[in-house]
Design a protein around this motif. Structure first.
Motif, PDB file in Angstrom:
ATOM      1  N   LYS A  14       6.912   4.629  -5.405  1.00 42.03           N
ATOM      2  CA  LYS A  14       5.673   4.139  -5.966  1.00 42.03           C
ATOM      3  C   LYS A  14       5.880   2.789  -6.650  1.00 42.03           C
ATOM      4  N   SER A  17       5.938   0.341  -3.985  1.00 41.15           N
ATOM      5  CA  SER A  17       4.590   0.106  -3.501  1.00 41.15           C
ATOM      6  C   SER A  17       3.845  -0.853  -4.418  1.00 41.15           C
ATOM      7  N   THR A  22       0.208  -3.121  -4.493  1.00 39.62           N
ATOM      8  CA  THR A  22      -0.761  -2.167  -4.977  1.00 39.62           C
ATOM      9  C   THR A  22      -1.159  -2.564  -6.385  1.00 39.62           C
ATOM     10  N   THR A  95      -7.450   0.907  -3.568  1.00 36.99           N
ATOM     11  CA  THR A  95      -6.091   0.649  -3.092  1.00 36.99           C
ATOM     12  C   THR A  95      -5.152   1.825  -3.323  1.00 36.99           C
ATOM     13  N   THR A  96      -5.468   2.692  -4.282  1.00 33.49           N
ATOM     14  CA  THR A  96      -4.590   3.816  -4.612  1.00 33.49           C
ATOM     15  C   THR A  96      -5.418   5.066  -4.860  1.00 33.49           C
ATOM     16  N   GLU A  98      -4.307   8.703  -6.226  1.00 32.67           N
ATOM     17  CA  GLU A  98      -3.170   9.418  -6.806  1.00 32.67           C
ATOM     18  C   GLU A  98      -3.658  10.760  -7.338  1.00 32.67           C
ATOM     19  N   ARG A 119      -3.503   1.431   0.016  1.00 36.88           N
ATOM     20  CA  ARG A 119      -2.069   1.206   0.179  1.00 36.88           C
ATOM     21  C   ARG A 119      -1.255   2.442  -0.178  1.00 36.88           C
ATOM     22  N   GLU A 120      -1.788   3.270  -1.060  1.00 36.91           N
ATOM     23  CA  GLU A 120      -1.026   4.437  -1.511  1.00 36.91           C
ATOM     24  C   GLU A 120      -1.924   5.665  -1.546  1.00 36.91           C
TER      25      GLU A 120
END
Length: 328
Positions: A14, A17, A22, A95-96, A98, A119-120
């Motif tokens: 992470k 990333s 990110t 973009t993320t 989680e 991206r994640e």
């Protein structure tokens, strides 16, 4: 993963990333863009496609025992929802995502494939079931972690669902219920640094096309039902640091090509059906090796004298084999 040096790999991934672009929006910047949380009438929702895609995903959640998604509502901009981060340069674009370790139950909806700036994506340690939907529009995706769910389906379909995600560096689908043979096309994910397909129900042989993933540092294929020989091509990603193939049905010899990976820190081939003698130079070339697990196989012959040259070795398991001669 029981190996100490891999314990913080997800955090490392992470962090990498983040280094690769990110972006997490600071709270003050979010307020400037979108208004305060309580000001529903002043919200500017930005990209509605991303918002709708997230709401579709939420609707497919059948159980959220901790209320992790309680703030996913119209009163709050989606870039301020729990687990969501957006781009500064492209307001409103996610973009993320989680959402690891939240005990969420449901299915991963195809709508996530519309988050084209993502991206994640981290959904580890939940109860997501069903097949992995097509995420082929996520051409910016670099980090995908789905371990410890109950995803079903064929591994070939899963790789097809990610076929256009050419920037993927981290792919983790371990501890699920995937079946089938690892496709040769796995080699097309040429930017992978970390790949974990362990603890599924994968069958067939290990494709030699792993040699095409020249940036690969960590490969985990353990605890499946893989058969056949260990391909010598696995020795070609010359910077690999961890290779774990334990708990399969692999046979044949330990290929001498693995001894060419001088960067190896961990090599675990235990609990297979490997036979024959060990490569005589196994200790002379793997000078950085710290963990070597070869127990519970059908290996035979003398333990190579050069194994003593592996001065970094901390953990060594040669048990339950047929080695002969003296230990030097």
């Amino acid at each position: 993963m029981p190996y100490p040096f891999v314990g913080n790999m997800e955090l490392m991934g992470k962090q990498r990333s983040l280094e690769l672009g990110t972006l997490v929006l600071p709270t003050l910047l979010l307020l400037l863009f979108y208004g305060a949380r309580g000001s529903h009438c002043s919200l500017v929702h930005g990209n509605m496609t991303d918002r709708r895609s997230l709401l579709d995903f939420k609707e497919a959640i059948t159980d959220d025992p901790g209320g992790a998604l309680h703030d996913w509502n119209d009163g709050i901009h989606h870039c301020m929802w729990s687990g969501v981060s957006c781009s500064v340069r492209h307001p409103g674009r996610v973009t993320t995502l989680e959402l690891g370790s939240l005990n969420l139950t449901g299915q991963i909806t195809p709508s996530l494939g519309n988050l084209t700036f993502l991206r994640e994506l981290n959904l580890t340690d939940n109860h997501f079931s069903g097949q992995l939907p097509s995420l082929n529009r996520l051409i910016k995706l670099e980090f995908l972690a789905l371990r410890e769910n109950i995803l079903q389906g064929n591994i070939q379909d899963a790789t097809i669902a990610l076929a256009n995600c050419s920037k993927l560096m981290w792919l983790e689908i371990s501890s699920n219920m995937l079946v089938g043979s690892i496709p040769r096309k796995i080699g097309s994910f040429s930017n992978l640094v970390f790949l974990d397909l362990s603890q599924n129900n994968l069958t067939g042989t290990i494709p030699p096309t792993f040699s095409n993933i020249t940036r690969l540092l960590y490969l985990f294929l353990g605890e499946n039902q893989l058969e056949g020989n260990i391909p010598g091509e696995l020795g070609q990603p010359s910077n690999m640091q961890a290779l774990v193939l334990k708990g399969n049905k692999l046979s044949g010899r330990v290929p001498s090509e693995l001894c060419n990976i001088s960067s190896l820190i961990l090599l675990d081939l235990g609990m297979n059906m490997l036979s024959g003698a060990l490569p005589p130079n196994i200790g002379d070339t793997l000078l950085g090796l710290e963990w070597l697990y070869l127990g519970t196989n059908n290996l035979e012959g003398h333990i190579p004298d050069l194994l003593g040259n592996a001065s970094a070795l901390v953990h060594l398991d040669l048990s339950s084999n047929y080695f002969t001669g003296q230990i030097r």
